[in-house]
Design an enzyme around this catalytic site. Sequence first.
Site, PDB file in Angstrom:
ATOM      1  CB  THR A  13      -9.018  -1.085  -7.759  1.00  4.64           C
ATOM      2  OG1 THR A  13      -8.891   0.066  -6.940  1.00  4.64           O
ATOM      3  CG2 THR A  13      -8.341  -2.245  -7.095  1.00  4.64           C
ATOM      4  CB  SER A  23     -12.496  -1.642   0.132  1.00 10.14           C
ATOM      5  OG  SER A  23     -13.081  -0.673   0.934  1.00 10.14           O
ATOM      6  NE  ARG A  53      -4.267   1.498   0.749  1.00 18.11           N
ATOM      7  CZ  ARG A  53      -5.199   1.822  -0.154  1.00 18.11           C
ATOM      8  NH1 ARG A  53      -5.061   1.440  -1.421  1.00 18.11           N
ATOM      9  NH2 ARG A  53      -6.268   2.484   0.192  1.00 18.11           N
ATOM     10  CG  ASN A  55      -8.321   6.100  -4.926  1.00 17.83           C
ATOM     11  OD1 ASN A  55      -9.158   5.234  -4.705  1.00 17.83           O
ATOM     12  ND2 ASN A  55      -8.421   7.302  -4.419  1.00 17.83           N
TER      13      ASN A  55
END
Length: 575
Positions: free
Chosen positions: A375, A447, A102, A395
């Site tokens: 994504t 998520s 991330r 994103n």
Amino acid sequence: MRRWWLVAGRGLLALWLAVPAAFAAEVSPQQHPAGAAIASAHALATEAGLDAIRAGGNAFDAAVATSAMLSVVEPISSGIGGGGFFLLHDAKANRDVFIDARETAPESTTPDVYLDKDGALDPDRAENGPWSAGIPGLPAALVHLAAKYGKLPLKTTLAPAIRVAREGFPIYERLAVGYASRSKVMERYRGTREVFLADGDAPKVGETLKQPDLARTLELLAERGFDGFYRGEVAKKLLAGVKQEGGKWRADELAGYRVREREPLRLKYRDWDITTSPPPSSGGVALAQILQILSGWDLQKLDAPQRTHLVVEAMRRAYRDRTIYLGDPDFVEVPLVRLTSRDYAAGLRASIHPDKATPSALLSGQPAPLEDEETTHFSIIDAEGNRVAATQTVNLLYGSGMIAPGTGVLLNDEMDDFALKPGTPNAFGVMGFEANAPKPGKRMLSSMTPSFIESPDKAIVLGAPGGSRIITQVLLGILAFDAGMDPQAVVALPRYHHQWFPDAISAEPGALDAATVQALQAMGHTVNAGEPTWGNLQTVQWDKRTNTLSGGSDPRKPGGRADVLLKAVLPAPSP
Ligand code: GLY
């Protein structure tokens, strides 16, 4: 002639045969799959992964090749200017590991940066240009995967992506339409104009998109590993590009970026062992809560209105907890044990009225913005039994819209996944979305829910894009597999979704029939039936009993491909 024949012809490998869709082998079952299977959102990415397998690589090499190719051919969704999560099953070590790549917040992140003079969120800073970008994680993940888990050098696995970046690929509708919707932002940036307006006008379907700078950046990554991106020529250009557009990144925060290896989250649902994403993803925790709430009923024995009501009520409760409690575990204490415990789920289950919707406003908490839509996901199984579930992202559509000049690297706008405007205390004194407040070095909540599900008979890899709708896509996928559906039927199944706020069920056409909609409305649910479709589920399955491999690629977004590569004994290459 197809390239794999060239590989075989050179005598490097002659044991692989590509077959579409599904294959049942006459070999003894259970121990190892009969071959490899890959599903991804772009045929070239699936093909790049299969090439890595044909070259003698494993699922982790295939993941590097697939991931890099998606970065080239699906810049609308993900790229080496973004990040991702890679869930791995290492068959030999019998170990699962979660690679967290991330993005991290730059040091320049302070609470006021994203607020306007009246203290309101400034969406332009949050979503566009250099301030919206976190320090990229994907290049580090590719290097880590190759070095620690793969068999092939990056020069081999990145070669297809480098070639396609340099020679170009045909622009497809989703890229062109997405570009049109983001063009005003994208064309602000010189680096972006140099790539997307190279021929003088906006990309059109059928034209070839060439990305020579991206090819060079990938080459440096292949040659120099981590330093090829995070130090030296590329890093300098990234820093200069960000500065030129008014942002602030530091050389040491690029050079200091590290992937994290985390323990995946595990749970049991009926016959299935589920391995999924831990924080900083919210996906696994929400999935665990929903499935553990639902395990109080035999869903298949219920009629559609009752089943949908219970699933929706479980979704509502999990999304509420997600907002309050979840964030980067390196920065905040996430009450993981409590949130994923059966007892906690039993309490939530007891709060569900059997035939009345719980208004979301009755569940305490301050709703925070959830992630947006783009994504991409890919799923891999290899003949050794290794598995990869990977979800990667920039994103929003085309991320921040900004390419750093001379790099080809389209920067993400992942900072928008933080709760950028601090919340106010809720009725219990909990600071709404404080857990996901931005801080230098912190990873923004996601998520993304790359997952494995395994029963005595089957091993399945799945995941999806779609922001906050990722979790419910994976959930409905698991419920469909549990109901006995095959992978292609699972990915095609119409979807529904509830995320606490807005307090309404979103449903794709065909997800809920008229009688079910009426029954849900009578229970107090607001139902928005017939919404535009969403998501892009990619899944592969190994049926251990029949030793059959198969895959499913979501028909909603044409261009994806699920493919099986059968390990078959071919005649030995002539000497
Ligand atoms: N940016 C989408 C997600 O991480 O969930």
